[in-house]
Design a protein around this motif. Structure first.
Motif, PDB file in Angstrom:
ATOM      1  N   GLY A  12       7.021  25.685  14.547  1.00 15.64           N
ATOM      2  CA  GLY A  12       7.707  26.930  14.918  1.00 15.64           C
ATOM      3  C   GLY A  12       9.201  26.657  15.052  1.00 15.64           C
ATOM      4  N   ASN A  13       9.738  26.916  16.265  1.00 15.55           N
ATOM      5  CA  ASN A  13      11.176  26.676  16.485  1.00 15.55           C
ATOM      6  C   ASN A  13      11.459  25.287  17.045  1.00 15.55           C
ATOM      7  N   ILE A  14      10.398  24.539  17.337  1.00 16.47           N
ATOM      8  CA  ILE A  14      10.599  23.230  17.972  1.00 16.47           C
ATOM      9  C   ILE A  14      10.707  22.157  16.896  1.00 16.47           C
ATOM     10  N   GLN A  15      11.805  21.405  16.937  1.00 16.64           N
ATOM     11  CA  GLN A  15      11.995  20.338  15.943  1.00 16.64           C
ATOM     12  C   GLN A  15      11.314  19.057  16.425  1.00 16.64           C
ATOM     13  N   ALA A  16      10.312  18.622  15.656  1.00 19.49           N
ATOM     14  CA  ALA A  16       9.528  17.445  16.067  1.00 19.49           C
ATOM     15  C   ALA A  16      10.087  16.156  15.473  1.00 19.49           C
ATOM     16  N   LEU A  17      10.619  16.212  14.245  1.00 19.40           N
ATOM     17  CA  LEU A  17      11.237  15.042  13.609  1.00 19.40           C
ATOM     18  C   LEU A  17      12.667  15.384  13.227  1.00 19.40           C
ATOM     19  N   LYS A  18      13.599  14.472  13.551  1.00 21.22           N
ATOM     20  CA  LYS A  18      15.027  14.733  13.361  1.00 21.22           C
ATOM     21  C   LYS A  18      15.647  13.669  12.462  1.00 21.22           C
ATOM     22  N   GLY A  19      15.667  13.962  11.182  1.00 24.40           N
ATOM     23  CA  GLY A  19      16.318  13.045  10.230  1.00 24.40           C
ATOM     24  C   GLY A  19      15.657  11.679  10.162  1.00 24.40           C
ATOM     25  N   VAL A  20      14.328  11.649  10.099  1.00 18.75           N
ATOM     26  CA  VAL A  20      13.597  10.371  10.105  1.00 18.75           C
ATOM     27  C   VAL A  20      13.568   9.760   8.697  1.00 18.75           C
ATOM     28  N   SER A  21      13.896   8.477   8.628  1.00 16.34           N
ATOM     29  CA  SER A  21      13.807   7.726   7.369  1.00 16.34           C
ATOM     30  C   SER A  21      13.019   6.442   7.611  1.00 16.34           C
ATOM     31  N   LEU A  22      12.178   6.083   6.639  1.00  9.78           N
ATOM     32  CA  LEU A  22      11.530   4.768   6.699  1.00  9.78           C
ATOM     33  C   LEU A  22      11.066   4.382   5.302  1.00  9.78           C
ATOM     34  N   GLU A  23      10.774   3.100   5.163  1.00  8.06           N
ATOM     35  CA  GLU A  23      10.349   2.591   3.863  1.00  8.06           C
ATOM     36  C   GLU A  23       9.164   1.649   4.047  1.00  8.06           C
ATOM     37  N   ILE A  24       8.223   1.721   3.118  1.00  3.90           N
ATOM     38  CA  ILE A  24       7.063   0.810   3.167  1.00  3.90           C
ATOM     39  C   ILE A  24       6.909   0.167   1.802  1.00  3.90           C
ATOM     40  N   HIS A  25       6.813  -1.157   1.798  1.00  2.65           N
ATOM     41  CA  HIS A  25       6.644  -1.889   0.535  1.00  2.65           C
ATOM     42  C   HIS A  25       5.173  -2.227   0.347  1.00  2.65           C
ATOM     43  N   GLN A  26       4.798  -2.371  -0.897  1.00  2.00           N
ATOM     44  CA  GLN A  26       3.407  -2.673  -1.224  1.00  2.00           C
ATOM     45  C   GLN A  26       2.933  -3.945  -0.513  1.00  2.00           C
ATOM     46  N   GLY A  27       1.714  -3.875   0.057  1.00  2.53           N
ATOM     47  CA  GLY A  27       1.109  -5.057   0.677  1.00  2.53           C
ATOM     48  C   GLY A  27       1.457  -5.253   2.140  1.00  2.53           C
ATOM     49  N   GLU A  28       2.342  -4.424   2.687  1.00  2.00           N
ATOM     50  CA  GLU A  28       2.767  -4.608   4.086  1.00  2.00           C
ATOM     51  C   GLU A  28       1.823  -3.920   5.072  1.00  2.00           C
ATOM     52  N   ILE A  29       1.910  -4.373   6.321  1.00  2.00           N
ATOM     53  CA  ILE A  29       1.463  -3.555   7.454  1.00  2.00           C
ATOM     54  C   ILE A  29       2.742  -3.180   8.201  1.00  2.00           C
ATOM     55  N   VAL A  30       3.001  -1.883   8.269  1.00  2.00           N
ATOM     56  CA  VAL A  30       4.180  -1.395   9.000  1.00  2.00           C
ATOM     57  C   VAL A  30       3.663  -0.585  10.176  1.00  2.00           C
ATOM     58  N   THR A  31       4.216  -0.814  11.353  1.00  2.92           N
ATOM     59  CA  THR A  31       3.742  -0.066  12.519  1.00  2.92           C
ATOM     60  C   THR A  31       4.836   0.843  13.071  1.00  2.92           C
ATOM     61  N   LEU A  32       4.410   1.982  13.612  1.00  2.55           N
ATOM     62  CA  LEU A  32       5.311   2.906  14.308  1.00  2.55           C
ATOM     63  C   LEU A  32       4.941   2.850  15.771  1.00  2.55           C
ATOM     64  N   ILE A  33       5.905   2.524  16.613  1.00  9.27           N
ATOM     65  CA  ILE A  33       5.593   2.547  18.040  1.00  9.27           C
ATOM     66  C   ILE A  33       6.499   3.542  18.746  1.00  9.27           C
TER      67      ILE A  33
END
Length: 235
Positions: A12-33
């Motif tokens: 709705g009017n609530i912004q949940a993500l603000k200009g988020v950038s990330l990258e994941i390369h093949q074979g990785e485990i990437v975590t979001l905390i």
């Protein structure tokens, strides 16, 4: 493999993500905390097509997927294990797993993947004719992961796989996540248990109130005083 650039997502009017950038390369485990409500699940939903970013781009294997339908994204090789398992309670374990392969036509491959899932999760083999609603929380988590693997994903999105599980089961689930990764599946892991997540990840991003505030290798973040204070129970 996956590139998220400057995405903004709203409820709705609530912004949940603000200009988020990330990258994941093949074979990785990437975590979001990050804390509850920081935007971690929202980011996974934007990648898997359950939410549409208002601005920014999401590119997977050099193709734009931002705003594509969820089933088209599954077809391209991304599976999402949602928070809270979301198994179909009035269907058997086997039927839930079959649903994971609903876009596939290769009967031999599907049979092989059934065997692979039962190898990773022997408990599911024992329970295969049982209604999923009668399983324990840990078994439901295994089923949700197994169902996602039936789509044979190249990238697996895991949302809070250890939530509500006993410590011993948490260890089992994380060991299996590593096994899945070692057989060639790239993993993006959202996890409240930052200690466990950083112990298996290659790299990590920290999200606070809809923004990425820190990123680096898992070992760098493990050593960061800021992270120790906020997420690892340090003093």
């Amino acid at each position: 493999m996956l590139k998220v650039e400057e995405i903004n997502v709203y409820y709705g009017n609530i912004q949940a993500l603000k200009g988020v950038s990330l990258e994941i390369h093949q074979g990785e485990i990437v975590t979001l905390i990050g804390a509850n409500g920081a935007g971690k699940s929202t980011l996974l939903k934007a990648i898997s097509g359950l939410l549409k970013p208002k601005q920014g781009s999401i590119t997977y294997m050099d193709q734009s997927i931002g705003g594509k339908a969820a089933q088209a994204i599954v077809k391209q090789g991304i599976s999402h294990v949602p928070e809270g398992r979301r198994v179909f309670a009035n269907m058997t374990v086997e039927e839930n797993l079959e649903l994971g392969a609903f876009l596939r036509k290769d009967k031999d491959g599907i049979r092989q993947d059934f065997e692979r899932v039962y190898e990773l999760f022997p408990r599911l083999l024992e329970r295969r004719k049982q209604l999923s609603g009668t399983l324990s929380g840990g078994e439901q988590q295994m089923l949700a992961m197994g169902r996602a693997l039936m789509a044979r994903p190249k990238l697996l999105l895991l949302d809070e796989p250890s939530m509500g599980l006993a410590p011993l089961l948490v260890k089992t689930i994380f060991r299996i996540i590593e096994e899945i990764n070692q057989t060639g599946t790239t993993i993006l892991l959202v996890e409240q248990n930052a200690n466990m997540a950083l112990s298996i990840a290659n790299r990590a991003y920290v999200i606070e109130t809809g923004r990425v505030v820190l990123s680096g290798t898992a070992s760098e973040l493990n050593e960061s005083d800021q992270i120790k204070m906020a997420y690892l129970g340090g003093h």
